[in-house]
Design an enzyme around this catalytic site. Structure first.
Site, PDB file in Angstrom:
ATOM      1  N   CYS A  13     -18.957 -19.062  -4.407  1.00 29.28           N
ATOM      2  CA  CYS A  13     -18.355 -20.368  -4.195  1.00 29.28           C
ATOM      3  C   CYS A  13     -17.439 -20.713  -5.362  1.00 29.28           C
ATOM      4  CB  CYS A  13     -19.430 -21.437  -4.068  1.00 29.28           C
ATOM      5  SG  CYS A  13     -20.420 -21.553  -5.550  1.00 29.28           S
ATOM      6  N   CYS A  16     -18.930 -21.225  -8.762  1.00 28.89           N
ATOM      7  CA  CYS A  16     -19.226 -20.017  -9.542  1.00 28.89           C
ATOM      8  C   CYS A  16     -18.066 -19.735 -10.495  1.00 28.89           C
ATOM      9  CB  CYS A  16     -19.382 -18.798  -8.641  1.00 28.89           C
ATOM     10  SG  CYS A  16     -20.627 -18.983  -7.384  1.00 28.89           S
ATOM     11  N   ASP A 420     -58.418   9.634  -3.310  1.00 31.32           N
ATOM     12  CA  ASP A 420     -59.539   8.786  -3.637  1.00 31.32           C
ATOM     13  C   ASP A 420     -59.774   7.946  -2.384  1.00 31.32           C
ATOM     14  OD1 ASP A 420     -61.447   7.520  -5.242  1.00 31.32           O
ATOM     15  OD2 ASP A 420     -60.067   5.840  -5.544  1.00 31.32           O
ATOM     16  N   ASP A 619     -55.499   4.338  -6.540  1.00 26.02           N
ATOM     17  CA  ASP A 619     -54.859   3.031  -6.666  1.00 26.02           C
ATOM     18  C   ASP A 619     -54.373   2.780  -8.091  1.00 26.02           C
ATOM     19  OD1 ASP A 619     -57.213   2.610  -7.962  1.00 26.02           O
ATOM     20  OD2 ASP A 619     -58.056   1.235  -6.481  1.00 26.02           O
ATOM     21  N   ASP A 623     -58.898   5.023 -11.441  1.00 25.33           N
ATOM     22  CA  ASP A 623     -58.820   6.481 -11.415  1.00 25.33           C
ATOM     23  C   ASP A 623     -57.679   7.018 -12.288  1.00 25.33           C
ATOM     24  OD1 ASP A 623     -56.914   5.452  -9.786  1.00 25.33           O
ATOM     25  OD2 ASP A 623     -57.844   6.133  -7.933  1.00 25.33           O
TER      26      ASP A 623
END
Lengths: 732, 117
Positions: A13, A16, A420, A619, A623
């Site tokens: 615009c 800006c 897992d 995850d 682990d």
């Protein structure tokens, strides 16, 4: 004072324009800044002593836009390059017309004049070809050499010899050599190599497209609520804790938590999943995802470089800069390449001069020039990095974040994948799967009874039951004389009845007969479910089974892996029976059950000891050691909380099918790299000897330096284009 | 006669090329916190010796317009940076491992080395 033009991205615009202009004018040393919304450009007059390009660019980015000076310069550079290419090729064609046997007969006399050819060739050699000298001279000061050194040497030899015979024909005739110049060689070589470079810069820009796309995803402004007023501020001024309103269709500016309202949000940016996700009060949202329907207010929790998008961008950038092990050989070769080529070129000259046919000097010179020109170390240098850039970028677009080139390279060798179970193959949260009434009682009533009595329990299975009852909007009854019996279950009085709820041991203790339901119980237990029994006034009235639900994408994901010939192993802390049941339903035969979290790493190492390249999928939370021990650790992100540091590869889209996609991506990228290297090495190994004239004794063939420059000009381009083709590959 | 001269000159040329490019030894510079590296036909200084675990600022200043040098790659540190002409671009590294790590231009034609002690 200088004037420079930047490309500005992200303007939408007229306001800006003002914001950017003001910000630029505040930079010390800037006298004038004009921003054009339509052309998306800013023209800035400034004193380069006081203001740097970087300061100007950060002035633009501070207010939430992006200034791209490099690209603009690149375009200008490219235009200049193209002019040089055109002039060189036109002048080259004119000289060729006037000097090439068979063609020259049709040329006007003026073009056949050697002095005219010299006049045409000189600007090309020193204006169009200046870049080669400009790069060679400082390199020689460092006693290093590169691509440009070879081109500068080759064209200088051709041009220098031609100029000499043109200016001093008598001297050359004295040593019984025909004073024949080869200006066409020097000029056309420069033209063609610059043309190759033009295409190469164009193609190379395409390799970093993915990162540009990611950067472009960032929101520019945020509407914060301050003192009851809503104001738009640039994204970089948002601080954690700010309350921000987001309206339908808007981009969510930063990461945060919804505090008011609800909506559905398109999170495809981070998850690759195009179906919008419903979010309500208390849910976490990710910056740069798109709000679809509702209006809501959220509290900013992560801003700036902490946002998920910023982290993704950083990770992809780092991966693109990393080096794949396969590149080592190319590295080693390229460090010796140019000096070796120069030595080969000298050898070529000597051998042709000493043993070649007449005119020995001319042929020796032309072949030496051909050797210098045809050698192309750039293709070797570009072979691996361009493919890695395209490969990692393509992964990021699909929610697969690859940490470095080495992981991408190793992934194609994976033979075994260890999953897992909890949280990876399954959702990690138990859910009610079966409600089986035994007496004349409805399912809802049974669940209501169980939910009422479990409400006071803290057991994880109780949570699943209470949640299910709440989801079905059942109202709980009041419980009296509640008592939890560890290892057994719970008991209490509900609506005047004595209710016991728990496992078989509890029923035995209470002397409740379950023999009538034994088949049902066994069936469910063999299916990997945990069965709980509910008794009222010493009679069994129903069964409720709870299980950790398998993810929707698990089966498809595993089938895709098996198709690739990869062995799948499941590792879990569950007992053998439950583990077997889940393994069976997913078609997994190798199951490692009852493995404590701290033993997972050792299990990974055991399988590696079988000589297999092993990937571990988890995850990334409990682990991490196992992920680190595996050849490739793959972490499943959760979409809103990316465990980026945990794995070599992170699947932010949670989709198990992406594992096969990632392996396919690795395979395709490696194939591209190998093809690139094969081409780059093969090209040099075959064509350098041809240029030296090894075919001459057998078939009388030697390579015209102009053909050599043509081959050279397109060898690096072809490598880059081959890497770009990776973008179009299907990953299945 | 001329053939003998050409052969001798050729051999001398090969020997010179070998000596000039391949027998070169770079100067090693010990850096404790920050160093300016001039990018012009290569990197100077080109061998930088630093201590493990210490954060070092490498300030690259590119004076050479050759597009070979427009990027610098420190692959062991996951850094690939554009070097705009005549601008100081600072790259911070904190090496955690001892050893020799090369850095190079985007096309891998020019090299420098970081020695972590």
């Amino acid at each position: 004072m200088i004037k420079k033009t930047f490309v500005i991205k992200g303007m939408h615009c007229a306001s800006c324009v003002k914001v950017i202009e003001d910000s630029l004018r505040e930079v010390a040393g800037v006298s004038e800044a004009v921003v054009n919304l339509i052309t998306e450009k800013a023209t800035i007059s400034y004193d380069p002593q006081k203001a740097t390009d970087q300061q100007l660019m950060s002035a633009v980015s501070n207010v939430g836009y992006q200034a791209l000076i490099e690209e603009e310069l690149k375009n200008e550079d490219r235009e200049k390059l193209l002019i040089k290419v055109a002039v060189s090729l036109i002048f080259g064609a004119l000289i060729l017309w006037g000097s090439f046997p068979g063609l020259m007969e049709t040329a006007p006399d003026i073009l056949k004049n050697f002095l005219v050819q010299l006049i045409l060739a000189t600007p090309i050699q020193f204006w169009a070809g200046w870049g080669f000298y400009r790069a060679t001279i400082p390199a020689l000061k460092h006693r290093t050499a590169n691509m440009d050194t070879l081109v500068a040497l080759g064209t200088t030899v051709a041009y220098g010899y031609s100029a000499f015979v043109t200016i001093f024909p008598k001297m050359v005739e004295k040593i019984s050599i025909e004073p024949m110049p080869y200006f066409d060689v020097a000029v056309i070589i420069i033209g063609l190599i610059l043309l190759g470079r033009y295409f190469e810069t164009k193609a190379k820009a395409g390799t970093s497209e993915a990162i540009k796309k990611l950067i472009g995803l960032q929101a520019k402004t945020a509407r914060i609520i301050k003192d009851g007023k809503e104001i738009d501020i640039p994204i970089n001024q948002v601080v954690a804790g700010d309350l921000i309103r987001v309206r339908p269709g808007e981009k969510i500016p930063v990461d945060g938590e919804i505090v008011e309202g609800d909506s559905s949000i398109d999170e495809s940016m981070v998850t690759g999943e195009s179906i919008p996700v419903d979010k309500k009060n208390g849910d976490l949202i990710v910056g740069s995802t798109i709000n679809k329907t509702g209006t809501f207010i959220f509290k900013a929790t992560k801003v700036g470089s902490e946002t998920i998008l910023a982290q993704i961008i950083k990770l992809v950038q780092e991966a693109q800069a990393s080096k794949a092990p396969i590149q080592r050989l190319a590295d080693l070769v390229s460090s010796y390449f140019v000096p070796v080529v120069i030595m080969l070129a000298i050898t070529t000259f000597v051998v042709w001069y000493d043993f070649g046919p007449m005119p020995a000097l001319t042929l020796a010179l032309l072949n030496m020039v051909a050797v210098l020109i045809i050698a192309c170390p750039c293709a070797m240098g570009l072979a691996t990095p361009t493919a890695i850039m395209v490969g990692t970028g393509k992964g990021a677009e699909r929610g697969i974040l690859i940490k470095d080139a080495e992981s991408l390279e190793t992934a194609h060798k994976i033979k075994t994948i260890i999953f897992d179970k909890t949280g990876t193959l399954t959702k990690g949260k138990p859910e009610v799967t079966d409600i089986v009434p035994i007496e004349s009682i409805s399912k809802d009533e049974l669940l209501k009874l169980a939910g009422s009595i479990e409400k006071g329990s803290e057991h994880s299975l109780a949570e699943a039951i209470v949640k299910d009852a709440e989801a079905k909007q059942l109202t709980f009854s009041k419980v009296e004389k509640f008592q939890a019996i560890p290892g057994h279950g719970v008991e209490g009085t509900v609506d005047g009845k004595r209710i016991v709820f728990g496992n078989k041991r509890l029923m035995d203790k209470e002397k409740i007969d379950v023999s009538g339901a034994v088949n049902e119980i066994n069936k469910m237990e063999n299916g990997g479910k945990t069965v709980m029994m509910i008794g009222a006034d010493d009679k069994l009235i129903g069964l409720i089974a709870v299980a950790d639900i398998i993810k929707e994408s698990a089966l498809e994901g595993l089938v895709a892996l098996q198709k690739l010939g990869i062995e799948v192993v499941m590792i879990t802390g569950d007992n053998q029976r439950t583990a077997n049941a889940i393994g069976r339903s997913l078609g997994i035969t190798r199951i490692l059950a009852e493995v404590l979290p701290d033993q997972k790493e050792a299990e990974v190492k055991k399988i590696q000891a079988e000589g297999k390249v092993v990937a571990m999928i988890g995850d990334g939370i409990n682990d991490a050691p196992a992920l680190a021990a595996a050849d490739v650790g793959i972490a499943m992100g959760t979409g809103t909380d990316v465990a980026i540091e945990a794995g070599d590869i992170t699947l932010i889209n949670k989709d198990l099918k992406s594992i096969a996609t990632a392996i396919n991506l690795s395979k395709k990228t490696m194939r591209t790299i190998k093809l690139n290297l094969f081409w780059a090495f093969g090209y040099n190994i075959i064509l350098i000897p041809v240029a030296m004239g090894v075919l001459y004794p057998f078939w009388g063939i030697f390579l015209n330096p102009i053909l050599a420059s043509m081959a050279m000009a397109f060898s690096s381009v072809s490598v880059v284009i081959n890497s770009l083709l990776l973008k179009r590959q299907k990953l299945g | 006669m001329d053939k003998i001269i050409v052969t001798i000159l050729g051999l001398a040329g090969i020997a010179f090329t070998y000596w000039f490019f391949l027998m070169r030894k770079g100067k090693e510079i010990t850096v404790s916190d920050s160093v300016d590296i001039l990018v012009e036909g290569g990197y100077s200084p080109e061998i930088i010796s630093i201590e493990k675990g210490k954060t070092i600022k490498l300030n690259f200043i590119r004076k050479d317009p050759s597009n070979c040098l427009e990027e610098v790659v420190l692959s062991d540190f996951g850094v690939r940076k554009k070097l705009p002409l005549n601008e100081k671009i600072t790259i911070e590294i904190t090496p955690q491992k001892k050893g020799e790590f090369t850095f190079s231009c985007g096309m891998n034609m020019f090299h420098g080395k970081i020695i972590v002690k």
